[in-house]
Design a protein around this motif. Structure first.
Motif, short mmCIF file in Angstrom:
data_model
loop_
_atom_site.label_atom_id
_atom_site.label_comp_id
_atom_site.label_asym_id
_atom_site.label_seq_id
_atom_site.Cartn_x
_atom_site.Cartn_y
_atom_site.Cartn_z
N ASN A 224 33.71 26.47 28.96
CA ASN A 224 33.30 27.56 28.40
C ASN A 224 32.19 28.51 29.21
OD1 ASN A 224 33.63 28.56 25.22
ND2 ASN A 224 31.70 29.24 25.96
N PRO A 225 31.29 27.77 30.18
CA PRO A 225 30.60 28.59 30.98
C PRO A 225 31.30 29.40 31.80
CG PRO A 225 29.78 26.41 30.72
CD PRO A 225 30.85 26.38 30.04
N ALA A 226 32.43 28.84 32.68
CA ALA A 226 33.17 29.47 33.55
C ALA A 226 34.06 30.68 32.88
CB ALA A 226 34.35 28.41 34.07
N GLU A 227 34.30 30.39 31.74
CA GLU A 227 35.12 31.72 30.92
C GLU A 227 34.14 32.84 30.78
OE1 GLU A 227 38.16 32.19 29.18
OE2 GLU A 227 38.89 30.35 30.48
N VAL A 228 32.89 32.58 30.34
CA VAL A 228 31.86 33.53 29.96
C VAL A 228 31.78 34.43 31.53
CG1 VAL A 228 29.64 34.13 29.81
CG2 VAL A 228 30.68 32.49 28.36
N VAL A 229 31.61 33.98 32.78
CA VAL A 229 31.53 34.25 33.97
C VAL A 229 32.81 35.23 34.29
CG1 VAL A 229 30.91 33.93 36.43
CG2 VAL A 229 29.66 32.79 34.50
N LYS A 230 33.76 34.40 34.28
CA LYS A 230 35.23 34.94 34.65
C LYS A 230 35.43 36.53 33.81
CE LYS A 230 38.75 33.95 32.19
NZ LYS A 230 39.73 33.20 31.64
N GLN A 231 35.37 36.26 32.39
CA GLN A 231 35.65 37.53 31.85
C GLN A 231 34.68 38.61 32.03
OE1 GLN A 231 36.36 35.86 27.74
NE2 GLN A 231 38.33 36.21 28.25
N ARG A 232 33.34 38.26 32.19
CA ARG A 232 32.48 39.59 32.62
C ARG A 232 33.01 40.01 33.98
NH1 ARG A 232 26.79 38.87 29.85
NH2 ARG A 232 27.27 37.74 28.00
N MET A 233 33.32 39.15 34.89
CA MET A 233 33.69 39.84 36.21
C MET A 233 35.13 40.45 36.10
SD MET A 233 32.56 36.71 38.73
CE MET A 233 32.76 37.76 40.26
N GLN A 234 35.84 40.18 35.02
CA GLN A 234 37.14 40.65 34.90
C GLN A 234 37.25 42.18 34.15
OE1 GLN A 234 39.32 37.84 32.53
NE2 GLN A 234 40.20 37.05 34.58
N MET A 235 36.25 42.50 33.50
CA MET A 235 36.24 43.83 32.74
C MET A 235 36.17 45.18 33.73
SD MET A 235 36.06 43.02 29.50
CE MET A 235 35.55 44.34 28.69
N TYR A 236 36.50 46.17 33.25
CA TYR A 236 36.55 47.40 33.95
C TYR A 236 35.21 47.70 34.17
CZ TYR A 236 37.66 52.37 35.32
OH TYR A 236 37.49 53.51 35.70
N ASN A 237 34.86 48.33 35.48
CA ASN A 237 33.64 48.54 35.84
C ASN A 237 32.55 47.52 35.68
OD1 ASN A 237 33.97 51.17 36.86
ND2 ASN A 237 33.45 52.34 34.79
N SER A 238 32.84 46.41 36.04
CA SER A 238 32.06 45.35 35.99
C SER A 238 31.11 45.20 36.93
CB SER A 238 32.71 43.88 36.12
OG SER A 238 31.88 42.76 36.29
N PRO A 239 29.65 45.23 36.57
CA PRO A 239 28.78 45.22 37.65
C PRO A 239 28.72 44.08 38.74
CG PRO A 239 27.75 44.55 35.70
CD PRO A 239 29.11 44.82 35.30
N TYR A 240 29.40 42.99 38.43
CA TYR A 240 29.24 41.74 39.10
C TYR A 240 30.37 41.79 40.31
CZ TYR A 240 26.74 40.75 34.86
OH TYR A 240 25.84 40.94 33.63
#
Length: 399
Positions: A224-240
């Protein structure tokens, strides 16, 4: 194949022995004998299951006999390799799925289908943009799948002994193709001759489901922690741009609990997903691989179909999980609490923002992702389990 250890009064010859036996009956009897089905003096089935023993030292162990000797380490290694390959190979499609599940995407991130989305991401954001976050996914998938398969195999065997003491009920055969027990020529018992078949199939299904549920608890806790990080980095215009930046920002701004905000929703999704997945996989295996031999083509085909069916049925829960993980800004503006927490809150927010159809955003990408993903997972897991256990059996035989 010759067998040792048959019961007294058993069949001394091969399937051709005995007058008046048709070729079909001989083939069926041969299949049962090769799976350790003894015959008592009265012609009935012996109650004890006996593992077939090869008399020919030149040939390697049969695949049907391998899982009985598979160790926890074998299941963990095979599961870890399968999980890493499954997620890495299909990661670009997973990136597209995450974006297509956005409730109110940026106009530049509105896609008609998976291929168009992948092409536009590469053309406008760079060749490697769909791969951002792959490293954290691989890091989480290895231990998560190792725990899952090891726990599942262990509990499956334990529950099999509890529900069917002294035998080898179809729980112990579950998702893998070992030899069948004394009452079941195949793992689901669809061609069983025992009068207690309905009761055994029902109790076996409950045990199989229980093993899958407990294994899912461990898998999702690690993933689950990896999923949270992964999906935030996948979003359009992700700041990460780096995993460490994302982890630091989530920890500082939302606390450690943010890494498990979608845990209950993930479990709620994965329990029915695994139930549908296993039942479909076993049902198809009965048709394409009833002898439960090592058959890569059947593992790929059945795994792919099972994954597609389960993925389509659980898409609404996956949309809610994505929302909880990404905390999409537009959805947050419609939520008075500031953060979307809990499955009920996520379900309500999805409906408020996009209506009923929003629950099925990204269903095409999810199904396309799951078809090869589950095919890869099953085939790689079965192959590595077969390969590792075969080497172990050969090493023991050579000692």
């Amino acid at each position: 194949m010759e067998l040792e250890g048959r019961s007294a009064g058993g069949v001394a010859g091969g399937p051709a022995a005995g007058p008046g036996r048709s070729p079909g009956e001989s083939a069926l009897l041969d299949g049962w004998l090769q799976r350790g089905v003894g015959r008592g003096a009265g012609g009935g089935e012996a109650g004890a299951y006996q593992t077939p023993v090869r008399l020919d030292p030149e040939s390697g162990p049969e695949y049907e006999a391998l899982p009985a000797g598979a160790t926890v380490t074998t299941h963990m290694v095979a599961g870890a390799v399968a999980g890493i390959l499954e997620h890495c190979v299909m990661y670009p499609i997973d990136c597209v799925k995450t974006r297509m599940q956005s409730l109110q995407p940026d106009p530049a991130a509105r896609y008609r289908n998976v291929l168009e989305a992948l092409w536009r991401i590469i053309r406008t954001e760079g060749l490697w943009r769909p791969m951002r976050g792959l490293n954290v996914t691989a890091t989480g998938a290895g231990p998560a799948h190792a725990l899952y398969f090891a726990c599942y195999e262990k509990l499956k065997k334990t529950l099999s002994d509890v529900i069917h003491p002294g035998g080898n009920s179809h729980i112990a055969n579950g998702i893998e193709p070992p030899c069948a027990g004394p009452h079941f020529p195949n793992s689901l018992g669809l061609a069983a001759v025992s009068a207690s078949q309905p009761r055994m199939v029902w109790s076996g299904s409950l045990g199989l489901g229980a093993a899958g549920c407990v294994a899912t608890l461990l898998h999702d806790a690690a993933m689950n922690p990896a999923e949270v990080v992964k999906q935030r980095m996948q979003m359009y215009n992700s700041p990460y741009h780096r995993v460490t930046d994302c982890v630091r920002a989530v920890w500082q701004n939302e606390g450690a609990g943010a890494f498990y905000r979608s845990y209950t929703t993930q479990l709620t999704m994965n329990v029915p997903f695994q139930a549908i997945h296993f039942m479909t996989y076993e049902f198809l295996q009965e048709h394409f691989n009833p002898q439960r031999r090592y058959n890569p083509s059947s593992h790929v085909l059945c795994g792919a179909c099972a994954g597609a069916v389960a993925a389509a049925a659980t898409t609404p829960l996956d949309v809610c999980k994505t929302l909880l993980n990404t905390q999409e800004s537009l959805a947050l503006s419609s939520n008075i609490t500031g953060h979307i927490t809990g499955m009920a809150n996520a379900f309500r927010t999805v409906y408020q923002v996009g209506g009923v159809t929003a629950y099925f955003r990204g269903v095409q990408a999810r199904v396309i992702y799951q078809i090869p993903s589950t095919a890869i997972a099953w085939s790689v897991y079965e192959f590595f389990k077969y390969l590792i256990t075969k080497r172990q059996e050969e090493w023991r035989a050579g000692k």
